[in-house]
Design an enzyme around this catalytic site. Structure first.
Site, short mmCIF file in Angstrom:
data_model
loop_
_atom_site.label_atom_id
_atom_site.label_comp_id
_atom_site.label_asym_id
_atom_site.label_seq_id
_atom_site.Cartn_x
_atom_site.Cartn_y
_atom_site.Cartn_z
CE1 TYR A 145 -2.93 -2.70 5.73
CE2 TYR A 145 -3.20 -0.36 5.26
CZ TYR A 145 -3.05 -1.66 4.83
OH TYR A 145 -3.02 -1.92 3.47
CE LYS A 154 0.48 -4.80 2.93
NZ LYS A 154 0.34 -6.17 2.36
CB THR A 181 -0.90 0.02 1.26
OG1 THR A 181 -1.55 1.28 1.37
CG2 THR A 181 -0.09 -0.21 2.52
CG ASP A 182 -1.10 4.96 -1.07
OD1 ASP A 182 -1.67 4.34 -0.14
OD2 ASP A 182 -1.68 5.79 -1.79
CD GLU A 183 -3.38 3.37 4.39
OE1 GLU A 183 -3.28 3.48 5.62
OE2 GLU A 183 -4.37 2.87 3.83
#
Length: 351
Positions: free
Chosen positions: A157, A161, A132-134
Site C-alpha cells: 500500500y 502511494k 499518507t505518512d506511511e
C-alpha cells in the site's frame, strides 16, 4: 471554487465534500463506488445545489475527459485510492492498478484539461494529491516526519502511494502542472469503514466479540480527527503554494493498545452491557512489515496556512464512539452488503 473530489464517497473524501459544501464551494464527487465507498456518507449534502455526483473509475480516461469537460473544475482533490494495508498484503495488484495507474490516468486527464505547459500557463487550475505518512516508512522512539523526510515505504500500500506521489511531482516538474501535495497521519471519526482499527474495536466490543490487536499493541500512530483533516485539505487545495507539499497530523501520538483501552473504557461508560469490554482484547500474530511508529511534524501547514488540529484525541474518540452507537443503520447496512463483523474482526489491522 468548483472542486472535483475523487474518492468522495469514501471516509476522508466524504468529509471533505461535506465540509466544502458547508464552506460554500461547489463539489463534484467522482467515485467508482467500490467496497469502501458509501453514497450514504453524502446524504447530508445530496439535496444541495452545490453538489453533484459522477460514478466513474479514475482509470477510465474517456470518462475523466467527459467529466472535466462537463464540470470545468477549478481544482481536483485526489483521494481515490485503495488504502487498507492488510488488503495490500493479501492482494497487491489492485493497489498498483488503482493507486499508480489510476493516478497517472487522472494526471493526464487533468493536464489535458489544464491546457498549459512549462512555458505556457494554462487555465487557472490546480491538482491536489492527498497521500499518507506511511510513504516515509517507520520511525524509532523519537523523531518526526517532515516534508523533506526520505521516502522508505514498507508495505505494498505505502509503496503504491509513494509511487503516486512521485508521479504528481514529476508532472509538475516536467509539464508544469500546478500541483500541491499533502501527507497525513492516521484518520479516525464518523463514517470510517468498519475494517480499520477504531471501528473494529467499537463494533466488536458492542457485539461481545474478541478485539484482536496485532503483536502487543505497542505500535505508535499519530491520530487525526477526520473533520480536522478535511479543513486542512481545503486549506491546502485553496491556499497552498503550488509545487509544495504539506504534512498534516493530529499532534496525538498513542500506542494501539492505548487506543483500544480508551475505547473499551468509553464503551463501559456509554454501553455498560458487557462491561468491562477490555476483557475482549486478544493479542494476535503481528502483520508482516508492521511499521513501529509514525509521527508528523505539522509546523509548515501551521506556519503557512494557519491550520492546526482543533479536536483532542480524547474528545475525538468520545465523538466517534457516540456516532457509531447512534448510527447503527449506517454500519448495519454495510454488514448487510456482506462485510460481516466476523470477517472484519479477523482483518483488524492495528492502525
Amino acid at each position: 471554487m468548483r472542486l472535483l473530489v475523487t474518492g468522495g464517497a469514501g471516509f476522508i473524501g466524504s468529509a471533505v465534500a461535506r465540509q466544502a459544501v458547508a464552506d460554500g464551494h461547489e463539489v463534484i464527487v467522482l467515485d467508482a463506488l467500490t467496497y469502501a465507498a458509501n453514497p450514504a456518507n453524502l446524504d447530508s449534502i445530496a439535496a444541495s445545489n452545490r453538489y453533484a455526483f459522477e460514478r466513474a473509475d479514475i482509470r477510465d480516461r474517456a470518462a475523466l475527459d467527459a467529466i472535466f469537460a462537463r464540470h470545468a473544475p477549478d481544482a481536483v482533490m485526489h483521494l481515490a485510492a485503495e488504502s487498507h494495508v492488510d488488503r495490500s498484503i493479501d492482494g497487491p495488484a489492485a493497489f498498483i492498478d488503482t493507486n499508480i495507474t489510476g493516478t497517472y490516468t487522472l494526471l493526464e486527464a487533468a493536464r489535458a484539461f489544464w491546457g498549459g505547459s512549462r512555458d505556457k500557463p494554462g487555465r487557472d487550475f490546480r491538482f491536489h494529491h492527498i497521500s499518507t505518512d506511511e510513504v516515509f516508512g517507520t520511525l524509532g522512539e523519537t523523531g518526526l516526519f517532515t516534508e523533506t523526510t526520505a521516502y522508505a515505504p514498507n508495505s505494498p500500500y505505502s509503496a503504491s502511494k509513494a509511487a503516486s506521489d512521485h508521479l504528481v511531482r514529476a508532472w509538475h516538474e516536467t509539464y508544469g502542472l500546478p500541483v500541491v501535495l499533502s501527507n497525513c497521519s492516521n484518520n479516525y471519526g464518523p463514517f470510517h469503514f468498519p475494517e480499520k482499527l477504531i471501528p473494529v474495536v467499537i463494533l466488536n466490543a458492542l457485539s461481545g466479540k474478541p478485539i484482536p490487536v496485532y503483536g502487543r499493541g505497542e505500535n505508535v500512530r499519530d491520530w487525526l480527527f477526520v473533520e480536522d483533516h478535511a479543513t486542512a485539505l481545503l486549506a491546502v487545495a485553496t491556499r497552498g503554494q503550488v509545487g509544495e507539499s504539506y504534512n498534516i497530523g493530529g499532534n496525538a501520538e498513542a500506542t494501539n493498545i492505548s487506543i483500544v483501552e480508551r475505547i473499551c473504557a468509553l464503551m463501559d461508560e456509554m454501553h455498560p452491557a458487557g462491561a468491562p469490554h477490555a476483557r475482549l482484547i486478544e493479542f494476535v500474530t503481528d502483520r508482516p512489515g508492521h511499521d513501529f511508529r509514525y509521527a508528523i511534524d505539522a509546523t509548515k501547514i501551521r506556519r503557512e496556512l494557519g491550520w492546526q488540529p482543533s479536536v483532542t484525541l480524547d474528545e475525538g474518540l468520545r465523538r466517534t464512539v457516540r456516532w457509531y452507537l447512534e448510527n447503527r443503520d449506517w454500519w448495519q447496512a454495510i454488514q448487510a452488503r456482506g462485510h460481516t463483523l466476523e470477517r472484519l474482526g479477523l482483518k483488524q489491522a492495528g492502525g
